[in-house]
Design an enzyme around this catalytic site. Structure first.
Site, short mmCIF file in Angstrom:
data_model
loop_
_atom_site.label_atom_id
_atom_site.label_comp_id
_atom_site.label_asym_id
_atom_site.label_seq_id
_atom_site.Cartn_x
_atom_site.Cartn_y
_atom_site.Cartn_z
N LEU A 18 69.26 32.78 17.23
CA LEU A 18 70.49 33.50 16.86
C LEU A 18 71.48 33.50 18.02
O LEU A 18 71.08 33.64 19.17
CB LEU A 18 70.14 34.96 16.53
CG LEU A 18 69.14 35.20 15.41
CD1 LEU A 18 68.79 36.69 15.34
CD2 LEU A 18 69.72 34.72 14.09
N ASP A 60 63.70 33.08 19.06
CA ASP A 60 64.24 34.03 20.04
C ASP A 60 63.15 34.81 20.78
O ASP A 60 63.45 35.78 21.48
CB ASP A 60 65.18 35.03 19.34
CG ASP A 60 66.52 34.39 18.98
OD1 ASP A 60 67.23 33.97 19.90
OD2 ASP A 60 66.84 34.31 17.78
N GLU A 65 62.04 41.61 25.64
CA GLU A 65 62.48 43.01 25.81
C GLU A 65 62.70 43.71 24.48
O GLU A 65 62.51 44.93 24.37
CB GLU A 65 63.80 43.03 26.59
CG GLU A 65 64.40 44.42 26.67
CD GLU A 65 65.69 44.45 27.45
OE1 GLU A 65 65.67 45.00 28.55
OE2 GLU A 65 66.71 43.91 26.98
N ASP A 66 63.10 42.95 23.46
CA ASP A 66 63.45 43.58 22.20
C ASP A 66 62.26 44.09 21.40
O ASP A 66 62.43 44.83 20.44
CB ASP A 66 64.31 42.61 21.36
CG ASP A 66 65.65 42.38 22.02
OD1 ASP A 66 66.26 43.37 22.47
OD2 ASP A 66 66.08 41.21 22.13
N ARG A 85 63.54 37.81 13.69
CA ARG A 85 62.86 38.21 14.92
C ARG A 85 61.80 39.28 14.68
O ARG A 85 60.99 39.56 15.58
CB ARG A 85 63.88 38.75 15.93
CG ARG A 85 64.92 37.71 16.35
CD ARG A 85 65.56 38.10 17.66
NE ARG A 85 64.55 38.25 18.69
CZ ARG A 85 64.76 38.83 19.86
NH1 ARG A 85 65.94 39.31 20.16
NH2 ARG A 85 63.79 38.94 20.76
N ARG A 131 71.68 45.95 15.51
CA ARG A 131 70.22 45.78 15.43
C ARG A 131 69.45 47.10 15.34
O ARG A 131 68.38 47.16 14.76
CB ARG A 131 69.73 45.02 16.68
CG ARG A 131 70.33 43.64 16.84
CD ARG A 131 69.78 42.68 15.82
NE ARG A 131 70.39 41.37 15.90
CZ ARG A 131 70.05 40.43 16.77
NH1 ARG A 131 69.08 40.64 17.63
NH2 ARG A 131 70.67 39.27 16.76
N HIS A 161 74.15 44.59 22.50
CA HIS A 161 73.09 45.57 22.74
C HIS A 161 73.62 46.56 23.78
O HIS A 161 74.51 46.22 24.56
CB HIS A 161 71.85 44.90 23.34
CG HIS A 161 70.91 44.29 22.35
ND1 HIS A 161 70.40 43.01 22.50
CD2 HIS A 161 70.35 44.76 21.21
CE1 HIS A 161 69.58 42.74 21.50
NE2 HIS A 161 69.54 43.78 20.70
N CYS A 248 66.72 40.93 28.98
CA CYS A 248 66.08 40.52 27.71
C CYS A 248 64.81 39.73 27.91
O CYS A 248 63.94 39.69 27.04
CB CYS A 248 67.01 39.65 26.89
SG CYS A 248 68.72 40.09 26.94
#
Ligand code: CIR
Length: 253
Positions: A18, A60, A65-66, A85, A131, A161, A248
């Site tokens: 993405l 991704d 981190e996400d 994701r 998100r 973010h 990230c």
């Protein structure tokens, strides 16, 4: 102080991930070199690196981190807001179990990306973004408050973010860009203000004795050095092409 970091090698599918940027298609060979440099820099910061193998199913997934929010005592597995994701959390949970006995979860309809969460000592800031939704933010806030932390919800106006535009570098010092510069929530911090042209460098990370910043931002480097920090600069062009920054690429705890 951090003792551990988790990173994940980018797969070849990374180039199909993405992005909202118009910086072009990432070069995979260059990307691997930049990732290797990132891992080496973390080792220099005196942390144990857990290096996860690439997963081509999730383009991704190098942006680990996400997938989680980590503290010294507990982990929160997120519920990433991008459909492509969301499944990244499946492989991350067993890794976290190797480090944590206490693991919470963000549950649907709540969504939350770790990139929207900033910790500054005992206070957390939780961004609401494309998100992370309000339900996900409220779930995390109640988990954190139940564990004795303070938590504030920050609806984002422009940034992708929360941590795209803000970083905490210890001793009450906050690096801020764009919409966060004049936000009352951050008024009590000693501010390091990043101007529009250098905005990408607001996503920097404090790892023990060093602050790691993207290379190409000499003014940011000078400001951090003037504030007493040792700075490591890393080329990040291939990650920037997919909306990724320094924070990230790792989970630090
Ligand atoms: C995405 O759109 O999810 C990735 N291409 C970039 C994620 C960046 N992660 C972060 O800021 N924490």
């Amino acid at each position: 102080m951090f003792s551990n970091v988790i990173v994940k090698k980018p797969g070849k599918s990374y180039v199909e991930g993405l992005t909202t940027s118009n910086l072009g298609t990432p070069n995979y060979e260059e990307l691997l070199i930049q990732h290797e440099n990132y891992v080496e820099a973390l080792k220099r910061c005196n942390v144990e690196v857990t290096y996860l193998e690439k997963d081509e199913v999730y383009p991704d997934s190098t942006f680990v981190e996400d997938t989680a929010v980590l503290t010294k005592d507990f982990a929160v597995v997120t519920n990433p807001g991008a459909q492509s994701r969301n499944g990244e959390i499946i492989a991350m949970e067993p890794v976290l179990k190797g480090f944590y006995d206490k693991i919470y979860h963000i549950d649907a309809p709540g969504t939350l990306d770790g990139g929207d969460i900033l910790q500054a000592d005992d206070t957390f800031y939780i961004g609401i973004s494309a998100r992370t939704n309000e339900e996900g933010a409220e779930q995390l806030k109640s988990i954190l408050e139940g564990e004795g932390y303070r938590a504030h919800i920050v609806p984002l106006k422009e940034f992708f973010h929360l941590k795209t535009g803000i970083a905490y570098i210890g001793n009450n010092k906050m690096v801020l860009a764009g919409e966060f510069i004049d936000d009352e929530l951050f008024a009590s911090y000693d501010k390091i203000v990043i101007p529009k042209d250098d905005e990408y460098s607001a996503n920097c990370i404090l790892v023990n004795d060093y602050v790691i910043i993207p290379s190409g931002y000499p003014a940011t480097k000078e400001k951090l050095q003037a504030a007493g920090h040792q700075v490591i600069e890393l080329p990040m062009s291939e990650f920037q092409k997919q909306d990724g920054g320094l924070s990230c690429l790792s989970l630090r705890f």
